[in-house]
Design a protein around this motif. Sequence first.
Motif, PDB file in Angstrom:
ATOM      1  N   UNK A 237       1.195  -1.691   0.288  1.00 49.21           N
ATOM      2  CA  UNK A 237       0.328  -0.107  -0.210  1.00 49.21           C
ATOM      3  C   UNK A 237       0.099   1.512  -0.168  1.00 49.21           C
ATOM      4  N   UNK A 238       1.995   1.379   1.016  1.00 45.70           N
ATOM      5  CA  UNK A 238       2.491   2.021   0.885  1.00 45.70           C
ATOM      6  C   UNK A 238       3.466   2.991  -1.005  1.00 45.70           C
ATOM      7  N   UNK A 239       3.977   1.730  -1.784  1.00 45.24           N
ATOM      8  CA  UNK A 239       4.281   1.491  -2.482  1.00 45.24           C
ATOM      9  C   UNK A 239       3.830   2.589  -3.580  1.00 45.24           C
ATOM     10  N   UNK A 240       1.985   2.242  -3.380  1.00 43.37           N
ATOM     11  CA  UNK A 240       0.732   3.142  -4.386  1.00 43.37           C
ATOM     12  C   UNK A 240       0.554   3.962  -3.918  1.00 43.37           C
TER      13      UNK A 240
ATOM     14  N   UNK B 264     -13.246   1.642   4.494  1.00 42.30           N
ATOM     15  CA  UNK B 264     -13.426   2.351   3.592  1.00 42.30           C
ATOM     16  C   UNK B 264     -14.110   0.978   2.194  1.00 42.30           C
ATOM     17  N   UNK B 265     -14.864   1.189   1.361  1.00 40.04           N
ATOM     18  CA  UNK B 265     -15.077   0.661   0.670  1.00 40.04           C
ATOM     19  C   UNK B 265     -14.479   1.307  -0.452  1.00 40.04           C
ATOM     20  N   UNK B 266     -13.096   0.185  -1.566  1.00 42.41           N
ATOM     21  CA  UNK B 266     -12.737   1.027  -2.154  1.00 42.41           C
ATOM     22  C   UNK B 266     -13.746   1.150  -3.414  1.00 42.41           C
ATOM     23  N   UNK B 267     -14.851   0.814  -3.455  1.00 41.61           N
ATOM     24  CA  UNK B 267     -15.708   0.844  -5.582  1.00 41.61           C
ATOM     25  C   UNK B 267     -16.623   1.824  -4.505  1.00 41.61           C
ATOM     26  N   UNK B 268     -16.980   2.275  -3.606  1.00 38.44           N
ATOM     27  CA  UNK B 268     -17.731   3.832  -3.616  1.00 38.44           C
ATOM     28  C   UNK B 268     -17.302   5.184  -2.776  1.00 38.44           C
TER      29      UNK B 268
ATOM     30  N   UNK C 207      -7.571   7.068   0.760  1.00 37.78           N
ATOM     31  CA  UNK C 207      -8.059   5.571   0.675  1.00 37.78           C
ATOM     32  C   UNK C 207      -7.803   4.452   0.029  1.00 37.78           C
ATOM     33  N   UNK C 208      -9.816   5.175  -0.642  1.00 35.90           N
ATOM     34  CA  UNK C 208     -10.477   4.347  -1.744  1.00 35.90           C
ATOM     35  C   UNK C 208      -8.811   3.998  -3.276  1.00 35.90           C
ATOM     36  N   UNK C 209      -9.199   5.412  -3.715  1.00 37.40           N
ATOM     37  CA  UNK C 209      -8.205   5.510  -4.549  1.00 37.40           C
ATOM     38  C   UNK C 209      -6.666   4.283  -4.459  1.00 37.40           C
ATOM     39  N   UNK C 210      -6.826   4.328  -3.223  1.00 37.45           N
ATOM     40  CA  UNK C 210      -5.558   3.625  -2.867  1.00 37.45           C
ATOM     41  C   UNK C 210      -5.484   1.672  -3.442  1.00 37.45           C
ATOM     42  N   UNK C 211      -7.014   2.199  -2.607  1.00 38.46           N
ATOM     43  CA  UNK C 211      -7.369   0.622  -2.366  1.00 38.46           C
ATOM     44  C   UNK C 211      -7.950   0.112  -3.920  1.00 38.46           C
ATOM     45  N   UNK C 212      -8.130   0.611  -4.387  1.00 49.46           N
ATOM     46  CA  UNK C 212      -8.797  -0.197  -6.254  1.00 49.46           C
ATOM     47  C   UNK C 212      -7.641  -0.420  -6.648  1.00 49.46           C
ATOM     48  N   UNK C 213      -6.407   0.931  -6.415  1.00 46.03           N
ATOM     49  CA  UNK C 213      -4.809   0.737  -7.502  1.00 46.03           C
ATOM     50  C   UNK C 213      -4.341  -0.154  -7.057  1.00 46.03           C
ATOM     51  N   UNK C 214      -4.319  -0.722  -5.714  1.00 49.02           N
ATOM     52  CA  UNK C 214      -4.088  -1.868  -4.609  1.00 49.02           C
ATOM     53  C   UNK C 214      -4.455  -3.504  -4.915  1.00 49.02           C
ATOM     54  N   UNK C 215      -6.544  -3.378  -5.701  1.00 53.93           N
ATOM     55  CA  UNK C 215      -6.965  -4.326  -5.546  1.00 53.93           C
ATOM     56  C   UNK C 215      -7.640  -5.055  -4.637  1.00 53.93           C
ATOM     57  N   UNK C 216      -7.509  -4.235  -4.149  1.00 51.51           N
ATOM     58  CA  UNK C 216      -8.875  -5.095  -2.098  1.00 51.51           C
ATOM     59  C   UNK C 216      -9.507  -4.354  -2.124  1.00 51.51           C
ATOM     60  N   UNK C 217     -10.691  -4.610  -1.623  1.00 48.21           N
ATOM     61  CA  UNK C 217     -12.059  -4.429  -1.504  1.00 48.21           C
ATOM     62  C   UNK C 217     -12.405  -3.267  -0.354  1.00 48.21           C
ATOM     63  N   UNK C 218     -11.386  -3.634   0.676  1.00 47.17           N
ATOM     64  CA  UNK C 218     -11.189  -2.683   1.834  1.00 47.17           C
ATOM     65  C   UNK C 218     -10.898  -1.969   2.360  1.00 47.17           C
TER      66      UNK C 218
END
Length: 235
Positions: free
Chosen positions: A73-76, A146-150, A93-104
Amino acid sequence: MRVRKSVVLASLFALALFALPSWAGEEKVRIGVFQFESKTSGVTQQQANAVMDLMTRALASSKSISVIERAQLDKVGKEIRLGQSGLVDASTAAEVGRIAGVQYILLGAVTELNKKASGGAIPLFGNIGIATGSEEAQATIDVRLVDTSTAEVKLALSETGYSSNETSGLYLGGAVLAEGTFDGLESRAISDSVTRLAARIRGTLAGESSHVLSVADKEATIDIGSSMGAKEGSL
């Protein structure tokens, strides 16, 4: 006969599929854990990081949840020029999560950590008496999921953990010869809080639950097994 045999085998195969555990074949819930904050005096950022690591282990022990390492996550975060503090709001957080491929994405903070002591002495005769005392610690941790999709906060939880020690001993002229120590009170209170939070997160996201079904003497039967990460001797 060959046709009938094939039908029977197909039926048995279908029944076997329905008999599989509900978690079999299901994709794990993917969670990324960000750096925790310290929002109370007396808790350093290093200590907040230790709480984050404890939470990460508590979630990673589940067989229904996959936890993404903080390093990824730090890399992203660096790639999208996240602030050096590593502290983010829900949208980032959602933006980082989407790039990292996590749901939350899990954001957390230690909001309280304190300890208090109490006690007294019961004189017997002369300068000899019995000294008694107790010390209690409590730790409060707040988390947001946080839900990364919304970019919406799916869960906002707060739990307070407690720990206490009692000691007694003989005092001679004011010097107490104690039978116990107070070491580790804060860490046990924090562990209690993390355990409570992890159980609520695992129950909400992965459908895990645990209930005491029966108690006999010093043994208890619960309805959670190794498929959900339970191990003999664990809390």
